[in-house]
Motif scaffolding. Sequence first.
Motif, PDB file in Angstrom:
ATOM      1  N   HIS A  43       0.618  -1.150   0.039  1.00 42.93           N
ATOM      2  CA  HIS A  43      -0.087  -0.117  -0.106  1.00 42.93           C
ATOM      3  C   HIS A  43       0.975   1.343   0.176  1.00 42.93           C
ATOM      4  O   HIS A  43       0.566   2.232  -0.545  1.00 42.93           O
ATOM      5  N   PHE A  44       1.990   1.285   0.762  1.00 42.70           N
ATOM      6  CA  PHE A  44       2.779   2.604   1.034  1.00 42.70           C
ATOM      7  C   PHE A  44       4.185   2.665   0.344  1.00 42.70           C
ATOM      8  O   PHE A  44       4.746   3.543   0.482  1.00 42.70           O
ATOM      9  N   GLY A  45       4.786   1.326  -0.174  1.00 43.36           N
ATOM     10  CA  GLY A  45       5.843   1.197  -0.871  1.00 43.36           C
ATOM     11  C   GLY A  45       6.960   1.215   0.037  1.00 43.36           C
ATOM     12  O   GLY A  45       7.667   0.297   0.056  1.00 43.36           O
ATOM     13  N   ASP A  46       7.239   2.229   0.878  1.00 46.83           N
ATOM     14  CA  ASP A  46       8.488   2.084   1.920  1.00 46.83           C
ATOM     15  C   ASP A  46       8.154   3.095   3.040  1.00 46.83           C
ATOM     16  O   ASP A  46       7.111   3.665   3.187  1.00 46.83           O
ATOM     17  N   ARG A  47       9.106   3.059   3.872  1.00 46.47           N
ATOM     18  CA  ARG A  47       8.918   3.747   5.288  1.00 46.47           C
ATOM     19  C   ARG A  47       8.657   5.209   4.819  1.00 46.47           C
ATOM     20  O   ARG A  47       7.707   5.946   5.548  1.00 46.47           O
ATOM     21  N   ALA A  48       9.188   5.881   3.891  1.00 46.42           N
ATOM     22  CA  ALA A  48       8.855   7.350   3.624  1.00 46.42           C
ATOM     23  C   ALA A  48       7.461   7.365   3.057  1.00 46.42           C
ATOM     24  O   ALA A  48       6.676   8.357   3.468  1.00 46.42           O
ATOM     25  N   GLY A  49       7.046   6.527   2.248  1.00 44.05           N
ATOM     26  CA  GLY A  49       5.689   6.525   1.951  1.00 44.05           C
ATOM     27  C   GLY A  49       4.567   6.437   3.022  1.00 44.05           C
ATOM     28  O   GLY A  49       3.524   7.281   3.056  1.00 44.05           O
ATOM     29  N   ILE A  50       4.931   5.484   4.083  1.00 44.55           N
ATOM     30  CA  ILE A  50       4.160   5.408   5.284  1.00 44.55           C
ATOM     31  C   ILE A  50       4.268   6.925   5.928  1.00 44.55           C
ATOM     32  O   ILE A  50       3.114   7.410   6.472  1.00 44.55           O
ATOM     33  N   LEU A  51       5.355   7.237   6.089  1.00 42.31           N
ATOM     34  CA  LEU A  51       5.404   8.622   6.707  1.00 42.31           C
ATOM     35  C   LEU A  51       4.575   9.714   6.129  1.00 42.31           C
ATOM     36  O   LEU A  51       3.885  10.566   6.697  1.00 42.31           O
ATOM     37  N   ARG A  52       4.553   9.828   4.871  1.00 44.29           N
ATOM     38  CA  ARG A  52       3.836  11.000   4.090  1.00 44.29           C
ATOM     39  C   ARG A  52       2.474  10.777   4.208  1.00 44.29           C
ATOM     40  O   ARG A  52       1.740  11.718   4.195  1.00 44.29           O
ATOM     41  N   ARG A  53       1.978   9.479   4.135  1.00 45.64           N
ATOM     42  CA  ARG A  53       0.476   9.267   4.112  1.00 45.64           C
ATOM     43  C   ARG A  53       0.073   9.410   5.457  1.00 45.64           C
ATOM     44  O   ARG A  53      -1.245   9.762   5.822  1.00 45.64           O
ATOM     45  N   THR A  54       0.919   9.066   6.401  1.00 47.93           N
ATOM     46  CA  THR A  54       0.349   9.388   7.904  1.00 47.93           C
ATOM     47  C   THR A  54       0.349  10.791   8.006  1.00 47.93           C
ATOM     48  O   THR A  54      -0.620  11.268   8.944  1.00 47.93           O
ATOM     49  N   LEU A  55       1.264  11.685   7.703  1.00 48.31           N
ATOM     50  CA  LEU A  55       1.142  13.099   7.846  1.00 48.31           C
ATOM     51  C   LEU A  55      -0.253  13.694   7.111  1.00 48.31           C
ATOM     52  O   LEU A  55      -0.972  14.398   7.803  1.00 48.31           O
ATOM     53  N   GLU A  56      -0.500  13.001   6.006  1.00 46.15           N
ATOM     54  CA  GLU A  56      -1.733  13.144   5.336  1.00 46.15           C
ATOM     55  C   GLU A  56      -2.761  13.110   6.030  1.00 46.15           C
ATOM     56  O   GLU A  56      -3.827  13.805   6.313  1.00 46.15           O
TER      57      GLU A  56
END
Length: 201
Positions: A43-56
């Motif tokens: 769903h999120f690709g990598d850790r950076a993707g998780i952080l970006r989507r969590t911020l949103e």
Amino acid sequence: MTDRRTEILMAATRVIARRGVRGLRVDELAAEAGVSTSLIYYHFGDRAGILRRTLEFVNDRADRYTTGRRGGTGPDGARQELEQVLLLELQDLPEVRENSTAWGELRASAIFEPDLRDDLARATRAWVQEIADLLARADPVGAAPGHAAAAERLTALLEGLSMRWLSGALPLDHARALLLGAVGTELGPAADLAAGRRQTY
């Protein structure tokens, strides 16, 4: 967004609020969300993707509990709305505590996580603009640069008050009173006169 993705983002917010961004491990997130690590990567690709989507997610969730509560018309109604929107960020509710803690952790981590900086700056600009728009409605005789500067000060103050309250350094009622005092200072006598209120000293 799918329910599964929402569950993962809710879990990421909890983990970040509890352990900070540096403490976010994908395997711990998977356990918290009750899913496999491969599903998170899917769903999120990598850790950076998780952080970006969590911020949103954190930003969107704050929008949900601070909007839709409108004051009346005119400068007085706009001032009430401004005060309410800001004060709703200082509520002793689990969702608000978790959201505010995660927001603070994400902001602090941007020092070490350059990938987050642009997203965080964009979210902050949108928040500041929302507050500047409310200030402009509450103080129609003021100038846009003054409203923008006041919005920067109020949002920065709110973040600081929130962290002090969450860490136990400041009682919630006092934090809320300080914030209301700051709104009064920013709007000042000119806005009171424009709204037809008399100042008493």
